[in-house]
Design an enzyme around this catalytic site. Structure first.
Site, PDB file in Angstrom:
ATOM      1  CG  ASP A   4      -1.828   1.175   1.316  1.00  0.00           C
ATOM      2  OD1 ASP A   4      -1.887   1.960   0.345  1.00  0.00           O
ATOM      3  OD2 ASP A   4      -2.493   1.334   2.358  1.00  0.00           O
ATOM      4  CG  ASP A 104      -2.946   3.685  -2.666  1.00  0.00           C
ATOM      5  OD1 ASP A 104      -3.972   2.992  -2.672  1.00  0.00           O
ATOM      6  OD2 ASP A 104      -2.539   4.305  -1.672  1.00  0.00           O
ATOM      7  CD  GLU A 105      -5.032  -0.906  -0.505  1.00  0.00           C
ATOM      8  OE1 GLU A 105      -5.560   0.042   0.077  1.00  0.00           O
ATOM      9  OE2 GLU A 105      -5.457  -2.073  -0.465  1.00  0.00           O
TER      10      GLU A 105
HETATM   11  P1  TTP Z   1      -5.686   5.353   0.787  1.00  0.00           P
HETATM   12  O1  TTP Z   1      -4.705   4.265   0.545  1.00  0.00           O
HETATM   13  O2  TTP Z   1      -6.917   5.028   1.546  1.00  0.00           O
HETATM   14  O3  TTP Z   1      -4.998   6.542   1.577  1.00  0.00           O
HETATM   15  P2  TTP Z   1      -3.578   7.220   1.390  1.00  0.00           P
HETATM   16  O4  TTP Z   1      -2.720   6.490   0.425  1.00  0.00           O
HETATM   17  O5  TTP Z   1      -3.775   8.669   1.079  1.00  0.00           O
HETATM   18  O6  TTP Z   1      -2.979   7.153   2.846  1.00  0.00           O
HETATM   19  P3  TTP Z   1      -2.357   5.901   3.646  1.00  0.00           P
HETATM   20  O7  TTP Z   1      -0.946   6.282   3.931  1.00  0.00           O
HETATM   21  O8  TTP Z   1      -3.185   5.826   4.881  1.00  0.00           O
HETATM   22  O9  TTP Z   1      -2.478   4.686   2.785  1.00  0.00           O
HETATM   23  O10 TTP Z   1      -6.169   5.986  -0.580  1.00  0.00           O
HETATM   24  C1  TTP Z   1      -5.324   6.075  -1.725  1.00  0.00           C
HETATM   25  C2  TTP Z   1      -5.620   7.351  -2.480  1.00  0.00           C
HETATM   26  O11 TTP Z   1      -6.981   7.391  -2.871  1.00  0.00           O
HETATM   27  C3  TTP Z   1      -5.389   8.616  -1.671  1.00  0.00           C
HETATM   28  O12 TTP Z   1      -4.048   9.065  -1.723  1.00  0.00           O
HETATM   29  C4  TTP Z   1      -6.355   9.578  -2.287  1.00  0.00           C
HETATM   30  C5  TTP Z   1      -7.492   8.715  -2.794  1.00  0.00           C
HETATM   31  N1  TTP Z   1      -8.644   8.816  -1.874  1.00  0.00           N
HETATM   32  C6  TTP Z   1      -9.634   9.761  -2.132  1.00  0.00           C
HETATM   33  O13 TTP Z   1      -9.544  10.492  -3.120  1.00  0.00           O
HETATM   34  N2  TTP Z   1     -10.688   9.861  -1.268  1.00  0.00           N
HETATM   35  C7  TTP Z   1     -10.823   9.076  -0.158  1.00  0.00           C
HETATM   36  O14 TTP Z   1     -11.811   9.219   0.610  1.00  0.00           O
HETATM   37  C8  TTP Z   1      -9.798   8.100   0.100  1.00  0.00           C
HETATM   38  C9  TTP Z   1      -9.894   7.215   1.338  1.00  0.00           C
HETATM   39  C10 TTP Z   1      -8.743   8.013  -0.780  1.00  0.00           C
HETATM   40 CA    CA Z   2      -2.381   4.199   0.530  1.00  0.00          CA
END
Ligand code: TTP
Ligand code: CA
Length: 363
Positions: A4, A104-105
């Site tokens: 992730d 992103d995963e």
């Molecule tokens: P996530 O993997 O949920 O969050 P993140 O990568 O920003 O943070 P973390 O370090 O906790 O993993 O989401 C991936 C991307 O998806 C995030 O960068 C932006 C987008 N996103 C949105 O646009 N709206 C949302 O509500 C969420 C949860 C994510």
């Molecule tokens: Ca993430």
């Protein structure tokens, strides 16, 4: 493994402009109604310290950060997608089987290449983190476990830049003290419901009578909660089908009709697309060029070959032909150019077809 990427959109912005690194960064989806209307897409960890997170209104985020030198940026999907594509190609090469979930995963089945050895798997995870950091300047968090469920929870537990490995014999104790919210599929509502039943932690949920769970949540969800809380999950890492097409597009420094300038840019894009084809072992039978004109109208020209091709020269030659054709037929100025390959087939599929067609003679 579950890989992730950390605070993904915001980290992409930091990578593009490293001067942002020591400031709170908030990436926003502006709705355009008023200056601050819209929601936060994501924020870096510095901004999260002030309570800024995905989904809250931009105006609220501004309030929380009013005394700080924070940066608010609009989302740039195209840029994040490009970085995501590059990283997914890196990850794919480390997996027996690969499954991207979201931008992103990704899940990586590494059972075979590590011979199911957890020490090796953890080392592999460290190598992957290093490779992504060196090649794309981004950090990620990785969870290693005996199944997708445990890998996912493990990746979430330590962020950013985390690496958590959970061996089969550790699964129960690893999960038991976590709040039920950590399980995929448990949202706020379910969490409250589970808590009123007396299951605050995953361990408490695991000890719950499965019949009772089924009564409350129905068979499907009840069984899932029972299995998940016990660390049981047999979902395979599912290789998605091959992409229909691969493409790249980029904006020219200046609008132009100059063939040499157009080709110079387009050939660079061909190189990128070609390397993706190679990495995935794919051949193409059709290709196209795209031109976004200065008035933003979109034009394309395509060509289909008799047989699948797999070399760069054929691709570039066809790109040149199509640009010449386009300039001869249209009088617009190009603002952006793109190239695409489609009708993709696996190289080994072709090999198999030939082998079965010609029988043993070709083996
Ligand atoms: P996530 O993997 O949920 O969050 P993140 O990568 O920003 O943070 P973390 O370090 O906790 O993993 O989401 C991936 C991307 O998806 C995030 O960068 C932006 C987008 N996103 C949105 O646009 N709206 C949302 O509500 C969420 C949860 C994510
Ligand atoms: Ca993430």
């Amino acid at each position: 493994m579950l890989v992730d990427l950390d605070y993904f959109y915001a980290q992409c912005e930091e990578m593009r402009d490293p001067s942002l690194k020591n400031k709170p960064v908030v990436v926003c989806v502006y709705s355009g109604r008023t200056e601050d209307s819209g929601a936060v897409s994501t924020a870096n960890y510095l901004a999260r310290k002030y309570g800024v997170k995905s989904g809250i209104p931009i105006s609220l985020a501004k309030k929380k950060l009013k005394d700080v030198d924070a940066v608010f940026l609009p989302v740039d999907h195209e840029f994040y997608k490009e970085i995501s594509d590059n990283i997914m190609e890196i990850l794919r090469n480390y997996a027996d089987r690969f499954e991207q979930v979201g931008i992103d995963e990704a899940y990586l089945d590494v059972t075979q290449r590590t011979k199911a050895n957890y020490h090796e798997a953890k080392e592999l995870a460290a190598t992957i983190k290093h490779d992504v950091l060196v090649q794309q300047k981004l950090t990620c968090s990785i969870g290693v476990g005996p199944n997708k469920l445990v890998a996912k929870v493990a990746a979430d537990i330590q962020k950013p830049d985390g690496l958590t490995s959970v061996r089969p014999e550790e699964v129960k104790s690893f999960l038991s003290l976590l709040p039920v919210r950590r399980l995929v599929g448990v949202g706020k509502k379910t969490e409250t419901k589970l808590e009123t039943l007396g299951a605050r932690t995953v361990g408490q949920l695991a000890r719950f009578d499965v019949q009772r769970l089924i009564e409350v949540f129905g068979r499907k969800l009840g069984t899932y909660f029972h299995n998940a809380s016990n660390g049981v999950d047999d979902e395979p890492v599912q290789e998605r089908s091959e992409p229909e097409s691969l493409s790249r597009i980029s904006t020219l420094k200046e609008n132009t009709r100059d063939l040499a300038v157009l080709l110079d840019e387009a050939y660079t894009l061909c190189d990128d697309v070609y390397s993706k084809l190679l990495q995935r072992g794919l051949m193409y039978r059709s290709m196209s060029i795209y031109v976004v004109a200065s008035d933003l109208s979109v034009h394309s020209r395509s060509k289909t070959f008799e047989n699948p091709a797999s070399d760069l020269e054929t691709f570039k030659k066809a790109v040149k032909e199509l640009f010449e054709k386009f300039l001869g037929e249209s009088d617009v100025e190009a603002r952006r150019v793109g190239v695409k390959v489609s009708s993709l087939t696996k190289k080994e599929d072709l090999q198999k077809q030939l082998t079965s067609f010609f029988g043993k003679a070709t083996e």
